[in-house]
Motif scaffolding. Structure first.
Motif, mmCIF file in Angstrom:
data_model
loop_
_atom_site.group_PDB
_atom_site.id
_atom_site.type_symbol
_atom_site.label_atom_id
_atom_site.label_comp_id
_atom_site.label_asym_id
_atom_site.label_seq_id
_atom_site.Cartn_x
_atom_site.Cartn_y
_atom_site.Cartn_z
ATOM 1 N N ASP A 224 -14.543 -39.222 10.966
ATOM 2 C CA ASP A 224 -13.316 -39.687 11.600
ATOM 3 C C ASP A 224 -13.515 -39.832 13.103
ATOM 4 O O ASP A 224 -14.166 -39.007 13.743
ATOM 5 C CB ASP A 224 -12.183 -38.694 11.330
ATOM 6 N N GLU A 225 -12.936 -40.883 13.669
ATOM 7 C CA GLU A 225 -13.095 -41.147 15.097
ATOM 8 C C GLU A 225 -12.508 -40.025 15.959
ATOM 9 O O GLU A 225 -12.975 -39.778 17.069
ATOM 10 C CB GLU A 225 -12.410 -42.471 15.453
ATOM 11 N N ILE A 226 -11.510 -39.334 15.421
ATOM 12 C CA ILE A 226 -10.852 -38.275 16.199
ATOM 13 C C ILE A 226 -11.798 -37.113 16.488
ATOM 14 O O ILE A 226 -11.609 -36.356 17.437
ATOM 15 C CB ILE A 226 -9.591 -37.770 15.474
ATOM 16 N N PHE A 227 -12.880 -36.980 15.676
ATOM 17 C CA PHE A 227 -13.855 -35.914 15.917
ATOM 18 C C PHE A 227 -14.468 -36.049 17.303
ATOM 19 O O PHE A 227 -14.734 -35.054 17.976
ATOM 20 C CB PHE A 227 -14.967 -35.952 14.862
ATOM 21 N N PHE A 228 -14.706 -37.300 17.731
ATOM 22 C CA PHE A 228 -15.347 -37.524 19.021
ATOM 23 C C PHE A 228 -14.415 -37.112 20.166
ATOM 24 O O PHE A 228 -14.868 -36.658 21.216
ATOM 25 C CB PHE A 228 -15.756 -38.989 19.156
ATOM 26 N N LYS A 229 -13.111 -37.262 19.963
ATOM 27 C CA LYS A 229 -12.152 -36.801 20.952
ATOM 28 C C LYS A 229 -12.234 -35.281 21.101
ATOM 29 O O LYS A 229 -12.270 -34.753 22.214
ATOM 30 C CB LYS A 229 -10.737 -37.204 20.545
ATOM 31 N N TYR A 230 -12.283 -34.587 19.949
ATOM 32 C CA TYR A 230 -12.371 -33.130 19.985
ATOM 33 C C TYR A 230 -13.691 -32.678 20.608
ATOM 34 O O TYR A 230 -13.722 -31.691 21.359
ATOM 35 C CB TYR A 230 -12.238 -32.567 18.570
ATOM 36 N N LEU A 231 -14.772 -33.398 20.308
ATOM 37 C CA LEU A 231 -16.061 -33.050 20.904
ATOM 38 C C LEU A 231 -16.007 -33.165 22.421
ATOM 39 O O LEU A 231 -16.546 -32.319 23.141
ATOM 40 C CB LEU A 231 -17.157 -33.967 20.343
ATOM 41 N N GLY A 232 -15.346 -34.209 22.909
ATOM 42 C CA GLY A 232 -15.220 -34.389 24.351
ATOM 43 C C GLY A 232 -14.413 -33.269 24.988
ATOM 44 O O GLY A 232 -14.757 -32.779 26.070
ATOM 45 N N GLU A 233 -13.330 -32.850 24.315
ATOM 46 C CA GLU A 233 -12.497 -31.770 24.850
ATOM 47 C C GLU A 233 -13.263 -30.448 24.866
ATOM 48 O O GLU A 233 -13.150 -29.666 25.818
ATOM 49 C CB GLU A 233 -11.227 -31.645 24.014
ATOM 50 N N ILE A 234 -14.044 -30.196 23.809
ATOM 51 C CA ILE A 234 -14.847 -28.968 23.759
ATOM 52 C C ILE A 234 -15.911 -28.986 24.842
ATOM 53 O O ILE A 234 -16.173 -27.974 25.507
ATOM 54 C CB ILE A 234 -15.489 -28.798 22.366
ATOM 55 N N GLU A 235 -16.513 -30.162 25.048
ATOM 56 C CA GLU A 235 -17.542 -30.285 26.083
ATOM 57 C C GLU A 235 -16.951 -30.003 27.463
ATOM 58 O O GLU A 235 -17.544 -29.291 28.276
ATOM 59 C CB GLU A 235 -18.156 -31.682 26.049
ATOM 60 N N ASP A 236 -15.763 -30.558 27.746
ATOM 61 C CA ASP A 236 -15.111 -30.302 29.032
ATOM 62 C C ASP A 236 -14.837 -28.815 29.209
ATOM 63 O O ASP A 236 -15.012 -28.264 30.306
ATOM 64 C CB ASP A 236 -13.797 -31.083 29.120
ATOM 65 N N PHE A 237 -14.401 -28.156 28.131
ATOM 66 C CA PHE A 237 -14.109 -26.724 28.195
ATOM 67 C C PHE A 237 -15.364 -25.914 28.511
ATOM 68 O O PHE A 237 -15.349 -25.000 29.336
ATOM 69 C CB PHE A 237 -13.511 -26.257 26.871
ATOM 70 N N ILE A 238 -16.488 -26.290 27.866
ATOM 71 C CA ILE A 238 -17.747 -25.579 28.100
ATOM 72 C C ILE A 238 -18.215 -25.757 29.534
ATOM 73 O O ILE A 238 -18.631 -24.802 30.200
ATOM 74 C CB ILE A 238 -18.833 -26.069 27.115
ATOM 75 N N LEU A 239 -18.117 -26.992 30.042
ATOM 76 C CA LEU A 239 -18.625 -27.281 31.385
ATOM 77 C C LEU A 239 -17.770 -26.634 32.477
ATOM 78 O O LEU A 239 -18.237 -26.462 33.604
ATOM 79 C CB LEU A 239 -18.682 -28.795 31.603
ATOM 80 N N LYS A 240 -16.536 -26.283 32.150
ATOM 81 C CA LYS A 240 -15.661 -25.635 33.134
ATOM 82 C C LYS A 240 -15.947 -24.144 33.273
ATOM 83 O O LYS A 240 -15.451 -23.504 34.208
ATOM 84 C CB LYS A 240 -14.197 -25.824 32.734
ATOM 85 N N GLN A 241 -16.726 -23.600 32.346
ATOM 86 C CA GLN A 241 -16.992 -22.170 32.381
ATOM 87 C C GLN A 241 -17.899 -21.833 33.562
ATOM 88 O O GLN A 241 -18.860 -22.557 33.842
ATOM 89 C CB GLN A 241 -17.635 -21.697 31.070
ATOM 90 N N PRO A 242 -17.596 -20.742 34.264
ATOM 91 C CA PRO A 242 -18.425 -20.367 35.425
ATOM 92 C C PRO A 242 -19.839 -19.999 34.999
ATOM 93 O O PRO A 242 -20.033 -19.335 33.980
ATOM 94 C CB PRO A 242 -17.684 -19.160 36.005
ATOM 95 N N LYS A 243 -20.798 -20.460 35.771
ATOM 96 C CA LYS A 243 -22.190 -20.152 35.471
ATOM 97 C C LYS A 243 -22.568 -18.809 36.074
ATOM 98 O O LYS A 243 -22.132 -18.445 37.163
ATOM 99 C CB LYS A 243 -23.108 -21.248 36.026
ATOM 100 N N ARG A 244 -23.389 -18.089 35.341
ATOM 101 C CA ARG A 244 -23.839 -16.793 35.839
ATOM 102 C C ARG A 244 -24.845 -16.965 36.968
ATOM 103 O O ARG A 244 -25.724 -17.816 36.913
ATOM 104 C CB ARG A 244 -24.497 -15.988 34.711
ATOM 105 N N GLN A 245 -24.686 -16.138 37.986
ATOM 106 C CA GLN A 245 -25.620 -16.202 39.113
ATOM 107 C C GLN A 245 -26.947 -15.551 38.725
ATOM 108 O O GLN A 245 -26.970 -14.474 38.135
ATOM 109 C CB GLN A 245 -25.026 -15.477 40.325
ATOM 110 N N THR A 246 -28.035 -16.228 39.042
ATOM 111 C CA THR A 246 -29.360 -15.711 38.704
ATOM 112 C C THR A 246 -29.670 -14.472 39.540
ATOM 113 O O THR A 246 -29.475 -14.467 40.763
ATOM 114 C CB THR A 246 -30.435 -16.782 38.948
ATOM 115 N N LEU A 247 -30.139 -13.428 38.899
ATOM 116 C CA LEU A 247 -30.515 -12.203 39.607
ATOM 117 C C LEU A 247 -31.837 -12.406 40.323
ATOM 118 O O LEU A 247 -32.746 -13.071 39.819
ATOM 119 C CB LEU A 247 -30.624 -11.040 38.625
ATOM 120 N N ILE A 248 -31.961 -11.832 41.516
ATOM 121 C CA ILE A 248 -33.198 -11.979 42.278
ATOM 122 C C ILE A 248 -34.370 -11.327 41.559
ATOM 123 O O ILE A 248 -35.524 -11.753 41.689
ATOM 124 C CB ILE A 248 -33.029 -11.383 43.693
#
Length: 254
Positions: A224-248
């Motif tokens: 179903d074409e609507i799956f691609f809409k949900y995939l886009g929304e999930i992708e946006d949600f993932i990319l909004k998550q704060p990235k962990r700072q690399t430890l020295i």
């Protein structure tokens, strides 16, 4: 079980009371629902004793609908385990996911129609039941019957009705309350469950899994074409998550 049901009932009532809506809360005559707490915006009415099968909308088909949809998910899990050569098992997390999916698939028309059948709704329009038709489980159920060498008379319908007469509530004793608050020792199955479902999944791992899912859907006929809409929304949600700072310390070898 009865204590949990009572707590859930009170929680729902308190939340509705906070938002100041006028609500009539109909509750079946059960010892677990015996509460004297008063609410400003909620009127609680108990159904008469021994009338559950006639007056309670949930017993007019909603519970049965949910059970059919839930046990379809169980069959799918069993078939998947057989296909992948694993022994069949369901843990608590998987059960919760199946319950959520089953309830989401109970359609509004089914719920409205059950209220009409119980006589609570004044609507007279006939609404078709959904997912309540006779279902033998199809090829998936046949695979289960053959694999586990079940008797021919054990159909998908009998499978959905297997716990119909089991009592789900009762009066708790003092020992029951004591047992409920006592910590339980960890079993091997609990440790395996933690291994199977890690507590933390990194953003990078989530994005990689989403990319694989997107390729699968793109290459699957009839998606179903609507799956691609949900995939886009999930992708946006993932990319909004704060990235962990690399430890020295990660830049130095041990």
């Amino acid at each position: 079980m009865s204590l949990k049901r009572k707590l859930v009932t009170l929680t729902i009532a308190e939340k509705v009371n906070i938002i100041r809506k006028k609500v009539l809360l109909l509750i079946d005559n059960c010892t677990a629902h015996n509460t004297k707490k008063k609410f400003n915006s909620i009127k609680i009415e108990f159904l008469p004793p021994n009338t559950t099968s006639q007056l309670q909308p949930m017993d007019q088909g909603i519970i049965q609908n949910f059970k059919i949809l839930y046990r379809k998910e169980v069959i799918r899990k069993m078939v998947n385990d057989i296909d992948e050569g694993r022994s069949f098992s369901i843990n608590l997390l998987q059960t919760m996911r199946m319950c959520y999916k089953a309830w989401e698939n109970v359609e509004k028309n089914t719920i409205v129609n059950c209220f009409i059948k119980s006589g609570i709704s004044t609507k007279e329009k006939e609404i078709k039941y959904t997912h309540l038709e006779s279902d033998d489980g199809g090829s998936d159920w046949k695979l289960i019957v053959d694999h586990y060498k079940l008797e021919p008379e054990i159909t998908f319908h009998t499978f959905t009705e297997i716990d119909t007469k089991i009592h789900t509530t009762g009066v708790l004793s003092d020992q029951d309350f004591v047992d409920a608050v006592q910590p339980t020792p960890k079993s091997d199955s609990d440790e395996n469950e933690e291994d199977e479902y890690p507590l933390v999944v990194s953003t990078k791992e989530a994005k990689a899994s989403l990319d694989k899912l997107r390729v699968f859907i793109e290459k699957t006929e009839g998606a179903d074409e609507i799956f691609f809409k949900y995939l886009g929304e999930i992708e946006d949600f993932i990319l909004k998550q704060p990235k962990r700072q690399t430890l020295i310390s990660n830049y130095f070898s041990k």
